[in-house]
Design a protein around this motif. Structure first.
Motif, PDB file in Angstrom:
ATOM      1  N   MET A 365       0.844  -1.213   0.000  1.00 45.66           N
ATOM      2  CA  MET A 365       0.000   0.000   0.000  1.00 45.66           C
ATOM      3  C   MET A 365       0.872   1.254   0.000  1.00 45.66           C
ATOM      4  SD  MET A 365      -2.891  -1.273   2.734  1.00 45.66           S
ATOM      5  CE  MET A 365      -3.591   0.365   2.915  1.00 45.66           C
ATOM      6  N   GLU A 366       1.978   1.234   0.750  1.00 48.46           N
ATOM      7  CA  GLU A 366       2.889   2.385   0.759  1.00 48.46           C
ATOM      8  C   GLU A 366       3.552   2.581  -0.600  1.00 48.46           C
ATOM      9  OE1 GLU A 366       5.664   1.834   3.889  1.00 48.46           O
ATOM     10  OE2 GLU A 366       4.300   2.551   5.455  1.00 48.46           O
ATOM     11  N   MET A 367       3.905   1.477  -1.269  1.00 50.79           N
ATOM     12  CA  MET A 367       4.521   1.591  -2.582  1.00 50.79           C
ATOM     13  C   MET A 367       3.540   2.129  -3.615  1.00 50.79           C
ATOM     14  SD  MET A 367       6.861  -1.855  -2.832  1.00 50.79           S
ATOM     15  CE  MET A 367       7.343  -1.458  -4.499  1.00 50.79           C
ATOM     16  N   CYS A 368       2.271   1.792  -3.473  1.00 50.27           N
ATOM     17  CA  CYS A 368       1.266   2.240  -4.433  1.00 50.27           C
ATOM     18  C   CYS A 368       0.740   3.642  -4.116  1.00 50.27           C
ATOM     19  CB  CYS A 368       0.093   1.250  -4.469  1.00 50.27           C
ATOM     20  SG  CYS A 368       0.554  -0.387  -5.090  1.00 50.27           S
ATOM     21  N   ASP A 369       1.037   4.153  -2.930  1.00 49.45           N
ATOM     22  CA  ASP A 369       0.533   5.472  -2.530  1.00 49.45           C
ATOM     23  C   ASP A 369       1.360   6.560  -3.221  1.00 49.45           C
ATOM     24  OD1 ASP A 369      -0.659   7.609  -1.359  1.00 49.45           O
ATOM     25  OD2 ASP A 369      -0.137   7.074   0.710  1.00 49.45           O
ATOM     26  N   GLN A 370       0.726   7.259  -4.143  1.00 49.49           N
ATOM     27  CA  GLN A 370       1.434   8.302  -4.892  1.00 49.49           C
ATOM     28  C   GLN A 370       1.750   9.523  -4.044  1.00 49.49           C
ATOM     29  OE1 GLN A 370      -0.696   9.208  -8.459  1.00 49.49           O
ATOM     30  NE2 GLN A 370      -0.563   7.106  -9.272  1.00 49.49           N
ATOM     31  N   ARG A 371       1.134   9.630  -2.883  1.00 47.38           N
ATOM     32  CA  ARG A 371       1.402  10.788  -2.027  1.00 47.38           C
ATOM     33  C   ARG A 371       2.791  10.711  -1.398  1.00 47.38           C
ATOM     34  NH1 ARG A 371      -3.686  10.273   1.830  1.00 47.38           N
ATOM     35  NH2 ARG A 371      -2.943   8.111   1.686  1.00 47.38           N
ATOM     36  N   MET A 795       3.840  -2.262  10.321  1.00 47.10           N
ATOM     37  CA  MET A 795       4.757  -2.233   9.194  1.00 47.10           C
ATOM     38  C   MET A 795       4.811  -0.875   8.507  1.00 47.10           C
ATOM     39  SD  MET A 795       6.223  -5.110   9.124  1.00 47.10           S
ATOM     40  CE  MET A 795       7.027  -4.940   7.553  1.00 47.10           C
ATOM     41  N   HIS A 796       4.178   0.149   9.086  1.00 43.68           N
ATOM     42  CA  HIS A 796       4.242   1.490   8.488  1.00 43.68           C
ATOM     43  C   HIS A 796       5.675   1.994   8.522  1.00 43.68           C
ATOM     44  CE1 HIS A 796      -0.020   2.178   7.877  1.00 43.68           C
ATOM     45  NE2 HIS A 796      -0.262   1.655   9.088  1.00 43.68           N
ATOM     46  N   GLY A 797       6.162   2.455   7.371  1.00 46.56           N
ATOM     47  CA  GLY A 797       7.524   2.956   7.272  1.00 46.56           C
ATOM     48  C   GLY A 797       8.536   1.917   6.839  1.00 46.56           C
ATOM     49  N   PHE A 798       8.080   0.688   6.556  1.00 46.68           N
ATOM     50  CA  PHE A 798       9.017  -0.366   6.177  1.00 46.68           C
ATOM     51  C   PHE A 798       9.683  -0.065   4.836  1.00 46.68           C
ATOM     52  CE2 PHE A 798       9.602  -4.274   3.651  1.00 46.68           C
ATOM     53  CZ  PHE A 798      10.646  -4.836   4.364  1.00 46.68           C
ATOM     54  N   VAL A 799       8.928   0.404   3.868  1.00 46.27           N
ATOM     55  CA  VAL A 799       9.490   0.671   2.534  1.00 46.27           C
ATOM     56  C   VAL A 799      10.570   1.741   2.632  1.00 46.27           C
ATOM     57  CG1 VAL A 799       8.971   1.513   0.216  1.00 46.27           C
ATOM     58  CG2 VAL A 799       7.383  -0.054   1.358  1.00 46.27           C
ATOM     59  N   ASN A 800      10.284   2.801   3.365  1.00 39.50           N
ATOM     60  CA  ASN A 800      11.266   3.876   3.514  1.00 39.50           C
ATOM     61  C   ASN A 800      12.525   3.377   4.237  1.00 39.50           C
ATOM     62  OD1 ASN A 800      11.986   6.782   3.307  1.00 39.50           O
ATOM     63  ND2 ASN A 800      11.918   6.648   5.551  1.00 39.50           N
ATOM     64  N   HIS A 801      12.331   2.417   5.168  1.00 40.19           N
ATOM     65  CA  HIS A 801      13.463   1.875   5.914  1.00 40.19           C
ATOM     66  C   HIS A 801      14.401   1.061   5.002  1.00 40.19           C
ATOM     67  CE1 HIS A 801      15.678   0.157   9.285  1.00 40.19           C
ATOM     68  NE2 HIS A 801      15.477  -1.049   8.773  1.00 40.19           N
ATOM     69  N   THR A 802      13.863   0.403   3.992  1.00 42.99           N
ATOM     70  CA  THR A 802      14.685  -0.437   3.111  1.00 42.99           C
ATOM     71  C   THR A 802      15.331   0.349   1.986  1.00 42.99           C
ATOM     72  OG1 THR A 802      12.746  -0.956   1.741  1.00 42.99           O
ATOM     73  CG2 THR A 802      13.255  -2.457   3.572  1.00 42.99           C
ATOM     74  N   LEU A 803      15.020   1.627   1.848  1.00 46.17           N
ATOM     75  CA  LEU A 803      15.592   2.438   0.770  1.00 46.17           C
ATOM     76  C   LEU A 803      16.687   3.354   1.306  1.00 46.17           C
ATOM     77  CD1 LEU A 803      12.330   3.478  -1.136  1.00 46.17           C
ATOM     78  CD2 LEU A 803      13.896   1.626  -1.706  1.00 46.17           C
ATOM     79  N   SER A 804      17.751   3.446   0.547  1.00 48.51           N
ATOM     80  CA  SER A 804      18.843   4.373   0.874  1.00 48.51           C
ATOM     81  C   SER A 804      18.769   5.591  -0.050  1.00 48.51           C
ATOM     82  CB  SER A 804      20.199   3.684   0.719  1.00 48.51           C
ATOM     83  OG  SER A 804      20.301   2.582   1.602  1.00 48.51           O
ATOM     84  N   SER A 805      19.464   6.646   0.336  1.00 49.02           N
ATOM     85  CA  SER A 805      19.430   7.910  -0.423  1.00 49.02           C
ATOM     86  C   SER A 805      20.741   8.117  -1.163  1.00 49.02           C
ATOM     87  CB  SER A 805      19.179   9.088   0.521  1.00 49.02           C
ATOM     88  OG  SER A 805      17.955   8.926   1.208  1.00 49.02           O
ATOM     89  N   PHE A 806      20.640   8.815  -2.324  1.00 46.40           N
ATOM     90  CA  PHE A 806      21.819   9.108  -3.142  1.00 46.40           C
ATOM     91  C   PHE A 806      21.710  10.535  -3.669  1.00 46.40           C
ATOM     92  CE2 PHE A 806      23.912   9.247  -7.323  1.00 46.40           C
ATOM     93  CZ  PHE A 806      25.208   8.927  -6.939  1.00 46.40           C
ATOM     94  N   ASN A 807      22.795  11.258  -3.546  1.00 47.16           N
ATOM     95  CA  ASN A 807      22.872  12.625  -4.069  1.00 47.16           C
ATOM     96  C   ASN A 807      23.272  12.553  -5.540  1.00 47.16           C
ATOM     97  OD1 ASN A 807      23.366  15.313  -4.637  1.00 47.16           O
ATOM     98  ND2 ASN A 807      24.173  15.730  -2.575  1.00 47.16           N
ATOM     99  N   VAL A 808      22.420  13.092  -6.433  1.00 48.43           N
ATOM    100  CA  VAL A 808      22.637  12.968  -7.871  1.00 48.43           C
ATOM    101  C   VAL A 808      23.928  13.653  -8.315  1.00 48.43           C
ATOM    102  CG1 VAL A 808      20.176  12.741  -8.331  1.00 48.43           C
ATOM    103  CG2 VAL A 808      21.222  15.016  -8.357  1.00 48.43           C
ATOM    104  N   SER A 809      24.474  14.553  -7.477  1.00 48.98           N
ATOM    105  CA  SER A 809      25.733  15.207  -7.849  1.00 48.98           C
ATOM    106  C   SER A 809      26.924  14.264  -7.760  1.00 48.98           C
ATOM    107  CB  SER A 809      25.983  16.420  -6.946  1.00 48.98           C
ATOM    108  OG  SER A 809      26.100  16.011  -5.593  1.00 48.98           O
TER     109      SER A 809
END
Length: 952
Positions: A365-371, A795-809
C-alpha cells in the motif's frame, strides 16, 4: 523325437531354400507333430494359429520373436511357395516325406542372385545360434513369406520341460496348492474399511486382479522335484505369457554363437545386425468388433483411456502383463499423484490467503501510494531517467500473493510432505512385494553386455600369449581411464555451456531493458521489467528443451565409452549423468534469479559493470520473488506441456506415420503380399521398440524438483503437477499398450537409484527453501523491522526503511540521465534499495548497521529452519515404520505355513517307508512259511515276493 546334435545347414552354394537339417543330410523330411523347427515358406492366414499367436499346428504358443533382414528375389519367392505346397501335402500324410532334392536346389542356385559375404556371414551365425537354441530345448518355426518385404521371423516356443527347468534356475516363486486366510481387520477398523470401500467403489477399475482378496496362495520357488506342491491342473496357464517370455529371454541371453571367434549372445547379435529385433508378442488386438477378450484389451479399456482418469490404476494387471519393474513405476507414479492432492489443496489455500490479504498489506500500500512521492534512481546509465516508485505498484501487489507469512508455513509443510511421501511409498512398495511374491527376491549379477565382451576380446587379442585366457580377462580402471577423463571433461564442458547460455540470456535482459527504456513511451516504461522477464524466460525454456535432448544423447554416449559390464551398471551410470546434466540445465536460470540477481549490483555512482558497458541487473522494489515465480511457472508449465506431453504424443505419431508410408510404398511393389492379413508378430514389429523407463522417471524427478525445491516462491506448483500427472498416467499407459512393442518382463523389488535421488532432492529442498525465504523474499527484513525499528509495532515505514538515499551530484561522469527533467522537476536526492549510509553521513554510502542486523537474522533463520525441518522430517521417517505391521505378520505367517507343509511332507514320507517295511516283512514271513515242494506255478509268486522290494 530324436534330434541329431549337429545343427548343420545346406552348403553355402545351396542357399535358395532355408531348409535346416535336424536329423541327417540324407533324411531331410520332417513330421508336423514331431519337428522342432518348421519352415513356414509360405504363410496363409489361418484362424487355428490365431494369426501368429501360435505355431501353425495351433497348439504351441509363440513366446518370443526374432526378426532378421534377408535378400529375396521374386524367383525365390515363387519357388518357395511351390515347395511349401509340396511340403504341406507331405505333412498331410503324417509321415516323413523328403523335401525337393538337389535338382530343385541347383535350379534355385542358378536363378538366385549372388549374395554378398556379409549376408552369408549373418545367415551362418543365425543358423548356428538357432541350432544352439534347439539344443537348449526351444522349439522354432520360421516365416519368411510375410507382408513385410525382406523381413523374416523366427517364432520361439518353450515347451513344458524347458519352462520347468528355467523356472527352477531363476528361482521363480510360483503359487502352490496351499491356500491361507489373510488377516482381516476387526472392530472399528473393519467398519471404516468397509465404508471406504463403498465410497471408492465407483473409482475402482473393473478388473478381477484389483478386487480385495481374503485368501492367498502360498508361494514357493519352483522345483521340479517338488512339482506335487504346485497346482498343475492347467499346465497351459501355470506359466503366464509374461513369465514365459522372461524365461525365453534368459535362454536367448545365455545361448552363444561362436562362429564370430568370440561368444555372442542375443544382445551381440542384435548389435551386429544379425537380427534386427527381438521381442515378445502382445496378447492380441485391443480394438475391433470381433476381438477376443485378452489382458491387453482390458488394459486399454480400464487403464489406457482418458475416460477413466478418475479411477485407480489396475496395478496388479499391469504387473501381470508388463512385469514388476514397469508395474513399480506406475505404482510409484500413482502414489506420487495421490500425494500431490493434499499438497495442491494447501497450496491453493496459501495462494487464496495472499489474494485475501493483498489489500491489507501495508508495504505494498505504501509503494502504491502516490502521495509518498518517492523518486527512484535510474535503472541504467544515461538513457534511463528517474522514476516514481508508485509505477511498480502492480508488481508489489502481485508479489504479496506469493511472499506472505503463509509461504513460510507452506515451505515447512512441503518439507514434511516430501518425507511423508517417501515413507508412504516405502510402505506401498512392501505391500506390492508381498502381493507379488518378491519378499525373498535378490537380484543376481546380470550377463555381461555385448560391448563389454567385445572390449575384453579386443584386449585379449592384443596380448597374443594370452589368447587362450579370454575368459580371465577383464577391464580395469587403466583400460577405462581415457573414458573416465573424457567423461569428466565432457560433463564440465556441458555444465560450463549451460552457465554460458544463462550468462548470454542475462546480457540479453540487460541490453533489451536499456533499449526498451529508450524507445518506449512513458506508459510503456512501467512494463519494461515484465516484458524483459517474460521474453527471457521463454528463451530459457526453448534452450532448456533443446539442451535436454542434446544432454540425453551425450550422457548415453559418455556411458557407452565407459563400457559398463552389465545392463544394471550401464543404467545406473546413465541415470547419474543424465540427471546431473538435466538438473543443471533446468534449474540454473532459476538459481540465478533466486540467489544471484540483484546481489552484486553496486550502488549509484559505483555500479558493477559487465564488459565495461552493461550494468548488472537489479531486483524490483518488491524483491525478486515475483520474478522467480514467473520464471518457475513458465519453465515448469512449458516443459510439461511441450516436452513431456507434446513430444510424447507427437513424436511417436510422426514415427508411426513414417513407418506407415514406408510400408505403403513396399506394398505397392507386391500386390499379393498386400492382400494378406497381417500376423501378430508383423503388427508388433511395426510398433516402436521399448527404450526403457529412464525417460519416464527423469521427467517425473525433474517435476518433483520443481514442486519441492522452490515451492516457497510458487505455491501453485503442486496443483499444476497434479493436473499434468493425471494426463501423464493415461498418456504413458496408452503408449505402453498401443504404441510400443511389449517389453520383456523384468523382476524388481524397488525403483532402484531413483529412490536415492528423490531423497537427495527432498533434503536439498529444505536448504533451498530456507535460503529463498531468508534471502530472496522480504520475510526476514520485515520481521527485523517489526521487532527492532518499528515505532508503533506495525509495518508502516518499512518501505522507507529499506531504501537508501543518493545525491545525484555524486554520479560518475557520463552516467547521469540525459533527461534529468523527465519527471517535470529537478531531482537532487534519489532512492535505491539497499542498507547504506546517507550522503550527509560521515561514511557516506558505506554499508549500514541495519544491513548486518538483517544479514545476521537471515543466517540465523537458515540455521534454525534447516535444522528444525530436518529434525521433523527425520522424526516422520522414524515414527512411520517401513514395513506395515500386517504385512510383516503375513510374511511371518507364510514362513510358518511353509515349514508346516514340509514337515507334513517329511512325516508322510516316513509313514510310507514304514508301511513299505511292514509289508515287506509280512511278505517275507509268508514266503518262508510255504512248503519247499511248491509247484512251478507257485514259484512265480515266490519270485514275486522277493522281487517286491526291488519294484518298490
Amino acid at each position: 523325437m530324436r534330434v541329431n546334435k549337429k545343427y548343420s545347414c545346406l552348403p553355402a552354394e545351396e542357399k535358395g531354400i532355408h531348409i535346416i537339417n535336424i536329423r541327417a543330410i540324407e533324411d531331410i523330411g520332417y513330421d508336423q507333430h514331431e519337428s522342432t523347427l518348421l519352415n513356414s515358406l509360405s504363410k496363409n492366414p489361418d484362424a487355428d494359429c490365431k494369426y501368429g499367436l501360435y505355431f501353425r499346428d495351433g497348439k504351441r504358443k509363440v513366446d518370443y520373436i526374432l526378426v532378421y533382414h534377408y535378400k529375396k528375389s521374386s524367383a525365390g519367392r515363387t519357388l518357395a511357395r511351390r515347395v511349401h505346397h509340396n511340403d504341406s501335402s507331405a505333412r498331410s500324410t503324417k509321415q516323413d516325406q523328403p523335401l525337393p532334392g538337389k535338382g530343385v536346389q541347383l535350379e534355385m542356385r542358378e536363378s538366385e542372385p549372388h549374395m554378398d559375404y556379409h549376408e552369408d556371414d549373418k545367415r551362418f551365425r543365425r543358423e548356428e545360434y538357432e541350432g544352439n537354441l534347439v539344443e537348449a530345448g526351444l522349439e522354432l518355426e520360421r516365416d519368411e513369406d510375410t507382408k513385410i518385404h525382406g523381413i523374416g521371423f523366427v517364432k520361439i516356443h518353450a515347451p513344458w520341460n524347458v519352462l520347468c527347468r528355467e523356472a527352477e534356475f531363476l528361482k521363480l516363486k510360483m503359487p502352490t496348492k496351499k491356500m491361507y486366510q489373510i488377516n482381516q481387520t476387526h472392530g472399528l477398523l473393519k467398519k471404516i474399511n468397509s465404508v471406504i470401500q463403498k465410497i471408492t467403489e465407483p473409482i475402482q477399475p473393473k478388473v478381477a486382479e484389483h478386487k480385495p482378496q481374503t485368501v492367498k496362495r502360498l508361494s514357493y520357488p519352483f522345483s521340479r522335484e517338488k512339482q506335487h506342491l504346485f497346482d498343475l491342473s492347467d499346465r497351459d496357464s501355470f506359466f503366464d505369457s509374461k513369465t514365459r517370455s522372461t524365461i525365453v529371454y534368459e535362454i536367448l541371453k545365455r545361448t552363444t554363437c561362436t562362429k564370430a571367434k568370440y561368444s555372442m549372445g542375443i544382445t551381440s547379435l542384435l548389435a551386429n545386425g544379425v537380427y534386427s529385433a527381438a521381442y515378445p508378442l502382445h496378447d492380441g488386438d485391443y480394438e475391433g468388433e470381433n476381438v477376443e477378450p485378452n489382458d491387453r484389451k482390458l488394459l486399454c479399456e480400464e487403464w489406457a483411456s482418458y475416460g477413466v482418469f478418475y479411477k485407480y490404476q489396475p496395478i496388479d494387471l499391469v504387473r501381470k502383463y508388463f512385469g514388476e519393474k514397469i508395474g513399480l513405476y506406475f505404482a510409484w507414479l500413482g502414489v506420487y499423484t495421490q500425494m500431490l492432492i493434499p499438497a495442491s489443496i494447501v497450496g491453493i489455500i496459501v495462494f487464496l490467503y495472499g489474494c485475501a490479504t493483498v489489500d491489507e498489506n501495508i508495504p505494498s500500500m505504501e509503494m502504491c501510494d502516490q502521495r509518498n512521492n518517492i523518486t527512484m534512481c535510474p535503472l541504467c546509465d544515461r538513457t534511463c531517467s528517474y522514476w516514481k516508485m508508485s509505477s511498480a505498484c502492480a508488481t508489489a501487489r502481485a508479489s504479496h500473493l506469493f511472499d506472505n507469512p503463509a509461504t513460510v508455513f507452506f515451505s515447512v509443510f512441503m518439507a514434511l510432505w516430501a518425507a511423508t511421501f517417501m515413507e508412504h511409498w516405502k510402505r506401498k512398495q512392501m505391500r506390492l512385494n508381498y502381493r507379488w511374491d518378491l519378499t525373498g527376491f535378490e537380484e543376481e549379477e546380470d550377463h555381461p553386455r555385448a560391448e563389454y565382451e567385445a572390449k575384453v576380446l579386443e584386449k585379449s587379442l592384443r596380448k597374443e600369449h594370452k589368447q587362450k585366457e579370454t575368459d580371465k580377462e577383464k577391464l580395469t580402471w587403466k583400460d577405462r581411464f581415457p573414458a573416465y577423463l573424457t567423461n569428466f571433461v565432457g560433463i564440465i564442458f556441458m555444465v560450463g555451456l549451460t552457465f554460458a547460455i544463462v550468462f548470454g540470456v542475462i546480457i540479453y535482459r540487460i541490453s533489451t531493458a536499456a533499449a526498451l527504456a529508450i524507445s518506449s513511451t512513458p506508459s510503456g516504461r512501467s512494463s519494461v521489467r515484465v516484458t524483459v522477464t517474460a521474453t527471457a524466460v521463454i528463451i530459457n525454456l526453448v534452450v532448456i528443451i533443446i539442451l535436454d535432448e542434446v544432454y540425453g544423447c551425450i550422457a548415453r554416449w559418455l556411458t557407452q565409452i565407459e563400457v559398463p559390464k552389465t545392463d544394471k551398471n550401464f543404467e545406473e551410470r546413465l541415470i547419474f549423468k543424465a540427471f546431473l546434466l538435466k538438473f543443471v540445465n533446468a534449474y540454473t536460470p532459476i538459481f540465478y534469479v533466486a540467489f544471484f540477481k540483484g546481489r552484486f549490483v553496486g550502488r549509484p555512482g559505483d555500479y558493477v559493470y559487465i564488459f565495461h558497458s552493461f550494468r548488472m541487473e537489479e531486483c524490483a522494489p518488491g524483491g525478486c520473488l515475483m520474478e522467480l515465480c514467473i520464471q518457475l511457472s513458465i519453465i515448469m508449465l512449458g516443459k510439461q506441456l511441450i516436452q513431456n506431453n507434446l513430444f510424447e504424443i507427437g513424436i511417436p505419431k510422426m514415427k508411426k506415420f513414417i513407418r506407415y508410408m514406408k510400408l505403403k510404398r513396399r506394398r505397392s511393389l507386391d500386390h499379393e503380399e498386400h492382400m494378406k492379413k497381417k500376423q501378430r508378430y508383423e503388427v508388433d514389429y511395426n510398433l516402436e521398440p521399448f527404450a526403457g523407463l529412464t525417460p519416464e522417471y527423469m521427467e517425473m524427478i525433474i517435476q518433483f524438483g520443481f514442486v519441492t525445491l522452490f515451492v516457497a516462491s510458487f505455491p501453485l506448483a503442486p496443483l499444476f503437477a497434479l493436473l499434468n500427472n493425471i494426463i501423464e498416467i493415461r498418456l504413458d499407459a496408452k503408449k505402453f499398450v498401443t504404441e510400443l512393442r511389449r517389453p520383456v518382463a523384468v523382476r524388481a523389488k524397488d525403483i532402484g537409484i531413483w529412490y536415492n535421488i528423490l531423497r537427495g532432492i527432498g533434503k536439498l529442498a529444505v536448504i533451498i527453501n530456507a535460503f529463498v525465504i531468508s534471502f530472496t523474499s522480504d520475510f526476514i527484513p520485515r520481521l527485523v523491522y517489526l521487532y527492532m525499528y518499528s515505532e508503533n509495532g506495525t509495518m508502516h515505514g518499512f518501505v522507507n526503511h529499506t531504501l537508501s538515499s543518493f545525491n545525484v551530484s555524486d554520479f560518475q561522469a557520463g552516467t547521469a540521465p540525459n533527461d534529468p527533467m523527465d519527471l517535470g522537476y529537478e531531482v537532487q536526492i534519489c532512492r535505491y534499495k539497499d542498507y547504506r549510509e546517507p550522503p550527509w553521513s560521515e561514511n557516506k554510502y558505506d554499508i549500514s548497521k541495519d544491513f548486518w542486523a538483517v544479514l545476521a537474522a537471515r543466517l540465523a533463520f537458515v540455521i534454525v529452519f534447516q535444522n528444525l525441518v530436518m529434525f521433523m522430517s527425520d522424526f516422520v521417517d522414524w515414527i512411520i515404520p517401513d514395513i506395515p505391521k500386517d504385512i510383516s505378520q503375513q510374511i511371518h505367517k507364510e514362513k510358518v505355513l511353509m515349514v508346516e507343509v514340509f514337515m507334513r511332507e517329511e512325516q508322510g514320507k516316513l509313514q510310507m517307508l514304514e508301511t513299505w517295511k511292514d509289508k515287506d516283512k509280512k511278505k517275507g514271513e509268508n514266503c518262508n512259511n510255504h512248503s519247499p515242494r511248491l509247484s512251478r506255478s507257485h514259484s512265480g509268486s515266490l519270485s514275486s515276493c522277493h522281487s517286491y522290494p526291488l519294484d518298490v
